[in-house]
Design a protein around this motif. Structure first.
Motif, PDB file in Angstrom:
ATOM      1  N   PRO A  31     -88.693  15.596  14.915  1.00 39.43           N
ATOM      2  CA  PRO A  31     -88.471  14.195  15.317  1.00 39.43           C
ATOM      3  C   PRO A  31     -88.411  13.215  14.153  1.00 39.43           C
ATOM      4  O   PRO A  31     -87.774  12.158  14.268  1.00 39.43           O
ATOM      5  CB  PRO A  31     -89.686  13.901  16.219  1.00 39.43           C
ATOM      6  CG  PRO A  31     -90.079  15.237  16.748  1.00 39.43           C
ATOM      7  CD  PRO A  31     -89.837  16.197  15.625  1.00 39.43           C
ATOM      8  N   ASP A  32     -89.082  13.545  13.046  1.00 40.98           N
ATOM      9  CA  ASP A  32     -89.102  12.629  11.900  1.00 40.98           C
ATOM     10  C   ASP A  32     -88.026  12.945  10.871  1.00 40.98           C
ATOM     11  O   ASP A  32     -88.017  12.356   9.788  1.00 40.98           O
ATOM     12  CB  ASP A  32     -90.480  12.661  11.230  1.00 40.98           C
ATOM     13  CG  ASP A  32     -90.815  14.043  10.679  1.00 40.98           C
ATOM     14  OD1 ASP A  32     -90.397  15.053  11.290  1.00 40.98           O
ATOM     15  OD2 ASP A  32     -91.496  14.114   9.641  1.00 40.98           O
ATOM     16  N   LEU A  35     -86.237  10.444   8.174  1.00 37.47           N
ATOM     17  CA  LEU A  35     -87.044   9.262   7.880  1.00 37.47           C
ATOM     18  C   LEU A  35     -87.654   9.382   6.483  1.00 37.47           C
ATOM     19  O   LEU A  35     -88.078  10.456   6.070  1.00 37.47           O
ATOM     20  CB  LEU A  35     -88.180   9.112   8.902  1.00 37.47           C
ATOM     21  CG  LEU A  35     -87.776   8.767  10.336  1.00 37.47           C
ATOM     22  CD1 LEU A  35     -89.011   8.707  11.229  1.00 37.47           C
ATOM     23  CD2 LEU A  35     -87.034   7.440  10.390  1.00 37.47           C
ATOM     24  N   GLU A 160     -94.360   5.989   9.946  1.00 36.17           N
ATOM     25  CA  GLU A 160     -93.363   6.161  11.003  1.00 36.17           C
ATOM     26  C   GLU A 160     -93.065   7.642  11.269  1.00 36.17           C
ATOM     27  O   GLU A 160     -92.750   8.021  12.397  1.00 36.17           O
ATOM     28  CB  GLU A 160     -92.076   5.431  10.636  1.00 36.17           C
ATOM     29  CG  GLU A 160     -91.017   5.428  11.725  1.00 36.17           C
ATOM     30  CD  GLU A 160     -91.473   4.742  13.002  1.00 36.17           C
ATOM     31  OE1 GLU A 160     -90.974   5.111  14.086  1.00 36.17           O
ATOM     32  OE2 GLU A 160     -92.334   3.842  12.934  1.00 36.17           O
ATOM     33  N   LYS A 161     -93.169   8.486  10.247  1.00 36.87           N
ATOM     34  CA  LYS A 161     -92.878   9.902  10.424  1.00 36.87           C
ATOM     35  C   LYS A 161     -93.870  10.547  11.407  1.00 36.87           C
ATOM     36  O   LYS A 161     -93.470  11.254  12.338  1.00 36.87           O
ATOM     37  CB  LYS A 161     -92.926  10.634   9.073  1.00 36.87           C
ATOM     38  CG  LYS A 161     -91.734  10.316   8.173  1.00 36.87           C
ATOM     39  CD  LYS A 161     -91.869  10.952   6.808  1.00 36.87           C
ATOM     40  CE  LYS A 161     -91.710  12.460   6.833  1.00 36.87           C
ATOM     41  NZ  LYS A 161     -90.325  12.863   7.180  1.00 36.87           N
ATOM     42  N   ARG A 163     -95.715   8.971  13.565  1.00 32.81           N
ATOM     43  CA  ARG A 163     -95.552   8.292  14.852  1.00 32.81           C
ATOM     44  C   ARG A 163     -94.396   8.887  15.658  1.00 32.81           C
ATOM     45  O   ARG A 163     -94.501   9.076  16.867  1.00 32.81           O
ATOM     46  CB  ARG A 163     -95.310   6.795  14.638  1.00 32.81           C
ATOM     47  CG  ARG A 163     -96.538   6.042  14.182  1.00 32.81           C
ATOM     48  CD  ARG A 163     -96.236   4.558  13.977  1.00 32.81           C
ATOM     49  NE  ARG A 163     -97.475   3.839  13.741  1.00 32.81           N
ATOM     50  CZ  ARG A 163     -98.307   3.451  14.699  1.00 32.81           C
ATOM     51  NH1 ARG A 163     -98.001   3.709  15.957  1.00 32.81           N
ATOM     52  NH2 ARG A 163     -99.425   2.821  14.413  1.00 32.81           N
ATOM     53  N   ARG A 164     -93.290   9.157  14.982  1.00 31.70           N
ATOM     54  CA  ARG A 164     -92.124   9.703  15.670  1.00 31.70           C
ATOM     55  C   ARG A 164     -92.436  11.080  16.277  1.00 31.70           C
ATOM     56  O   ARG A 164     -92.005  11.401  17.389  1.00 31.70           O
ATOM     57  CB  ARG A 164     -90.954   9.808  14.686  1.00 31.70           C
ATOM     58  CG  ARG A 164     -89.608  10.116  15.340  1.00 31.70           C
ATOM     59  CD  ARG A 164     -89.092   8.953  16.167  1.00 31.70           C
ATOM     60  NE  ARG A 164     -88.842   7.765  15.366  1.00 31.70           N
ATOM     61  CZ  ARG A 164     -87.715   7.548  14.684  1.00 31.70           C
ATOM     62  NH1 ARG A 164     -86.738   8.443  14.701  1.00 31.70           N
ATOM     63  NH2 ARG A 164     -87.568   6.425  13.995  1.00 31.70           N
ATOM     64  N   GLU A 167     -94.788  10.590  19.325  1.00 31.19           N
ATOM     65  CA  GLU A 167     -94.048  10.028  20.452  1.00 31.19           C
ATOM     66  C   GLU A 167     -93.237  11.093  21.187  1.00 31.19           C
ATOM     67  O   GLU A 167     -93.217  11.128  22.423  1.00 31.19           O
ATOM     68  CB  GLU A 167     -93.125   8.904  19.964  1.00 31.19           C
ATOM     69  CG  GLU A 167     -93.875   7.629  19.584  1.00 31.19           C
ATOM     70  CD  GLU A 167     -92.979   6.637  18.853  1.00 31.19           C
ATOM     71  OE1 GLU A 167     -91.817   7.000  18.545  1.00 31.19           O
ATOM     72  OE2 GLU A 167     -93.443   5.513  18.590  1.00 31.19           O
ATOM     73  N   GLN A 168     -92.570  11.984  20.439  1.00 30.71           N
ATOM     74  CA  GLN A 168     -91.780  13.028  21.086  1.00 30.71           C
ATOM     75  C   GLN A 168     -92.679  14.048  21.774  1.00 30.71           C
ATOM     76  O   GLN A 168     -92.350  14.545  22.859  1.00 30.71           O
ATOM     77  CB  GLN A 168     -90.890  13.739  20.056  1.00 30.71           C
ATOM     78  CG  GLN A 168     -89.963  14.781  20.686  1.00 30.71           C
ATOM     79  CD  GLN A 168     -89.052  14.198  21.747  1.00 30.71           C
ATOM     80  OE1 GLN A 168     -88.344  13.220  21.498  1.00 30.71           O
ATOM     81  NE2 GLN A 168     -89.069  14.775  22.953  1.00 30.71           N
TER      82      GLN A 168
END
Length: 210
Positions: A31-32, A35, A160-161, A163-164, A167-168
């Protein structure tokens, strides 16, 4: 029948070894992917790494739980549901493990212990009957979803990495819970849910540090 059970045991033993020792792979892109790495302080990296380590161990437990349930599930469709969920959890293992290493951390030394305990619980849950086995799956995924939501509030805002990924994972866990419900999951008694939450707290507290 005896040979069939033995075949299942051999398969799940192999799954356990792969979960604990082998490098997991993801069929989907991480997902990341794409990024850029954020500028995090050493303290933020340690904290994010510890949170992702907790998530990694949670996926180890889920893998073990579903493997145990798949062995004792009476209905072929239920067993298939468990096996599919376990395969998707393997992707989560890959995402978490990669991120932990990027942050300079390590996976939990307690993983073998939690795997064994979760596998035993899954085997018992499956033996109780498919609707209860699916009930455990649904409740497990709901609690994992809550756990992941709390981590989104704890991760460094700039990371953000991580977090992504979280989230997935949360999206996938919600799907697993819904699939179990659609297949006829029974509503677990409140005391069982409470015990599951207490075990989750023990896992979280210990693997954050170790």
């Amino acid at each position: 029948m005896r040979h069939s059970t033995l075949d299942k045991l051999i398969t799940e033993f192999d799954t356990g070894l792969r979960t604990l020792l082998a490098k997991p792979h993801s069929q989907r892109a991480h997902p990341d992917e794409g990024l850029s790495e954020a500028q995090l302080t050493d303290a933020e990296k340690r904290h994010a790494s510890a949170l992702m380590r907790v998530n990694h161990t949670g996926e180890v437990c889920a893998q073990a739980l579903y493997s145990g349930q798949a062995i004792t599930a009476r209905d072929a469709a239920t067993s298939k549901t468990m096996q599919q969920a376990a395969r998707e959890e393997t992707e989560h293992l890959a995402w978490c493990k990669t991120r932990i290493h990027e942050l300079g951390g390590h996976t939990s030394v307690l993983n073998p212990l939690f795997y064994a305990g979760s596998f035993a619980i899954g085997t018992v849950a499956g033996a109780l009957g498919d609707k209860w086995s699916l009930g455990f799956l649904e409740e497990t995924e709901k609690q994992v979803g809550e756990h992941l939501t709390s981590h989104l509030t704890q991760l460094p805002e700039a990371d953000e990495k991580s977090r992504r990924i979280v989230e997935q994972m949360r999206v996938d866990e919600a799907k697993h819970a819904n699939d179990a419900k659609l297949h006829g999951a029974a509503q677990l008694p409140a005391p069982v849910k409470f015990c599951m939450k207490q075990m989750s707290k023990l896992m979280t507290a210990s693997t954050y540090h170790f």
